[in-house]
Write a protein that holds these residues in place. Structure first.
Motif, mmCIF file in Angstrom:
data_model
loop_
_atom_site.group_PDB
_atom_site.id
_atom_site.type_symbol
_atom_site.label_atom_id
_atom_site.label_comp_id
_atom_site.label_asym_id
_atom_site.label_seq_id
_atom_site.Cartn_x
_atom_site.Cartn_y
_atom_site.Cartn_z
ATOM 1 N N THR A 1 -48.890 -16.203 -19.444
ATOM 2 C CA THR A 1 -48.419 -14.872 -19.841
ATOM 3 C C THR A 1 -49.486 -14.121 -20.629
ATOM 4 N N ALA A 2 -50.083 -14.786 -21.625
ATOM 5 C CA ALA A 2 -51.111 -14.137 -22.441
ATOM 6 C C ALA A 2 -52.332 -13.745 -21.609
ATOM 7 N N ALA A 3 -52.637 -14.540 -20.587
ATOM 8 C CA ALA A 3 -53.825 -14.276 -19.772
ATOM 9 C C ALA A 3 -53.630 -13.127 -18.805
ATOM 10 N N THR A 4 -52.399 -12.860 -18.423
ATOM 11 C CA THR A 4 -52.164 -11.886 -17.344
ATOM 12 C C THR A 4 -51.627 -10.537 -17.820
ATOM 13 N N VAL A 5 -51.110 -10.448 -19.058
ATOM 14 C CA VAL A 5 -50.542 -9.171 -19.500
ATOM 15 C C VAL A 5 -51.656 -8.208 -19.919
ATOM 16 N N PRO A 6 -51.442 -6.898 -19.816
ATOM 17 C CA PRO A 6 -52.444 -5.931 -20.273
ATOM 18 C C PRO A 6 -52.693 -6.060 -21.775
ATOM 19 N N GLY A 7 -53.931 -5.891 -22.179
ATOM 20 C CA GLY A 7 -54.283 -6.047 -23.580
ATOM 21 C C GLY A 7 -53.683 -5.001 -24.482
ATOM 22 N N ASP A 8 -53.265 -3.858 -23.899
ATOM 23 C CA ASP A 8 -52.697 -2.802 -24.731
ATOM 24 C C ASP A 8 -51.183 -2.901 -24.845
ATOM 25 N N SER A 9 -50.584 -3.971 -24.283
ATOM 26 C CA SER A 9 -49.136 -4.156 -24.343
ATOM 27 C C SER A 9 -48.776 -5.094 -25.489
ATOM 28 N N VAL A 10 -48.367 -4.522 -26.599
ATOM 29 C CA VAL A 10 -47.983 -5.336 -27.751
ATOM 30 C C VAL A 10 -46.742 -6.169 -27.433
ATOM 31 N N ALA A 11 -45.803 -5.579 -26.704
ATOM 32 C CA ALA A 11 -44.548 -6.268 -26.407
ATOM 33 C C ALA A 11 -44.782 -7.523 -25.570
ATOM 34 N N LEU A 12 -45.606 -7.425 -24.532
ATOM 35 C CA LEU A 12 -45.837 -8.576 -23.665
ATOM 36 C C LEU A 12 -46.693 -9.637 -24.351
ATOM 37 N N LEU A 13 -47.644 -9.209 -25.159
ATOM 38 C CA LEU A 13 -48.406 -10.183 -25.928
ATOM 39 C C LEU A 13 -47.507 -10.889 -26.945
ATOM 40 N N ALA A 14 -46.557 -10.154 -27.516
ATOM 41 C CA ALA A 14 -45.594 -10.771 -28.423
ATOM 42 C C ALA A 14 -44.765 -11.825 -27.693
ATOM 43 N N LEU A 15 -44.376 -11.534 -26.449
ATOM 44 C CA LEU A 15 -43.632 -12.512 -25.649
ATOM 45 C C LEU A 15 -44.458 -13.781 -25.444
ATOM 46 N N ALA A 16 -45.737 -13.607 -25.120
ATOM 47 C CA ALA A 16 -46.614 -14.764 -24.930
ATOM 48 C C ALA A 16 -46.718 -15.589 -26.207
#
Length: 424
Positions: free
Chosen positions: A322-337
């Motif tokens: 998840t962390a490797a594939t989400v856009p770097g500007d997406s705080v929400a998806l990085l939070a999920l990772a």
């Protein structure tokens, strides 16, 4: 009245009542220490990046305070083995408070050398925070050990979630005091660690490890009385098959978690996000590290630690992908990772701790637990030190994906253990 040594049967409190009091004190200290731990983690890499002006060494703070935690784990384990949990844990938190003060002094003096020394000392708080979980299991019945461990761990959640979200306010406070803003969270860390040390030094009575030894001696005496005439000593207790896989599970989960967690604030910063965004992501991550502990402990007690150790490897893989594939500007998806990363770490720590506690006898428990935590600390130091280099040369997605794949190495170890137990 204040002695922690269980000299006579009459002087030993009821086990259940003592366990309830001990867990209450440990919970209070963990709330405080969680704030101290998480606040420093949030800005450690950013502070080093700011002082050094380079990203490739941004993982060095995590490596240093994790390496410092290795030395502290040995010391706390040895002191606990000789004198009990109370002096060992209190001394560890006090060292963490001293390290926090050193970081502030380094930031004011703009001294990277002093910063690195102080971060090494600050790592004692991290080691002590983890060692406290063993104190919760000393008096627990075997069928409830994982739940006792989880009770201590979940208490870290409140402080761990609050600490990172105070990064911005403590930075503002630091500015009014003439301290660099990024050193502000270490004001909170020092206060929190010193308070945790005071709570344990004053209130952790009876000492759980000393009391557990006293109760064990009573049981041995009762057993000897029932078999009067047989004075030959029994065989020395041996380490169970859970020692190596338990240690390996915790080592791998720590390595992967620290590596990815350390560089996530830097990754967010490089995509234009500020300290508040990093604090939110780390707060959610720390919450996922500790908040699921009651459920994890119950599942370990019911399903066995090997199944949950395997689940930790799969969850960490999901976090890395998840962390490797989400856009770097997406705080929400990085939070999920980072939430998945924290959950995988939680599954590995609770299951691994249960394996270690079941496998090691009381006579050598604290010392062995300390040595296991040294391995965990070294793994974390390795993850923190290499994370900056990997991100500088290959990028954050490569770091995250590599960590997730590496976590799967726990599966063969727990499968082999399960096979040996079924064979016996």
């Amino acid at each position: 009245m204040t002695s922690t040594a269980p000299a006579t049967p009459a002087g030993i409190p009821a086990r259940a009542a003592a366990q309830r009091r001990i867990l209450t004190v440990l919970v209070a200290s963990q709330i405080l220490s969680g704030a101290g731990l998480a606040a420093g983690v949030t800005v450690g890499a950013l502070l080093a990046q700011d002082m050094l002006g380079a990203t490739d060494l941004a993982g060095l703070p995590s490596a240093l305070f994790t390496a410092g935690s290795a030395l502290a784990a040995v010391t706390v384990g040895r002191v606990s083995q000789a004198r009990g949990r109370r002096p060992g844990l209190a001394a560890g938190y006090l060292a963490g408070a001293i390290g926090s003060a050193g970081v502030i002094a380094a930031a004011v003096a703009d001294s990277p050398v002093l910063l690195f020394i102080a971060l090494f000392v600050y790592g004692a708080g991290t080691a002590t925070n983890l060692q406290a979980r063993y104190a919760g299991a000393d008096l627990a019945a075997p069928a409830h050990r994982a739940r006792a461990v989880s009770t201590v761990l979940v208490a870290t959640t409140l402080g761990g979630v609050v600490g990172p979200n105070l990064a911005a306010p403590t930075g503002d406070l630091a500015g009014t005091l003439g301290i660099p803003a990024l050193a502000g969270p270490f004001l909170l860390s020092g206060t929190a660690y010193a308070s945790a040390a005071l709570v344990l030094a004053v209130c952790l009575r009876p000492d759980p490890l000393l009391l557990a030894r006293g109760l064990h001696l009573q049981q041995q005496a009762a057993a000897a009385a029932r078999t009067a005439g047989d004075s030959a000593p029994g065989p020395a207790p041996s380490r169970g098959p859970g020692l190596v896989p338990g240690a390996l599970t915790m080592v791998l989960t720590q390595l992967v978690m620290v590596a990815i967690m350390t560089m996530t604030p830097v990754h967010l910063h490089d995509h234009g996000h500020g300290t508040a965004a990093s604090g939110l992501v780390i707060a959610l991550h720390v919450g996922a590290m500790y908040l699921p502990s009651p459920l994890t402990g119950r599942l370990v007690d019911r399903r066995g630690p090997t199944a949950l150790a395997a689940a930790s490897g799969v969850t960490l893989l999901a976090a890395g992908v998840t962390a490797a594939t989400v856009p770097g500007d997406s705080v929400a998806l990085l939070a999920l990772a980072l939430v998945l990363l924290g959950l995988g770490w939680n599954l590995g720590l609770v299951s691994g701790t249960a394996m270690i506690t079941d496998a090691v006898p009381l006579a050598t428990r604290a010392r062995t637990q300390g040595m296991v935590d040294v391995s965990i600390a070294i793994a974390g130091a390795t993850g923190g030190l290499t994370s900056g280099i990997v991100v500088s040369t290959a990028g954050y997605p490569v770091l995250a994906l590599t960590g997730g794949v590496l976590a799967l190495a726990v599966l063969p170890a727990v499968a082999a253990t399960a096979g040996r137990r079924s064979a016996t």
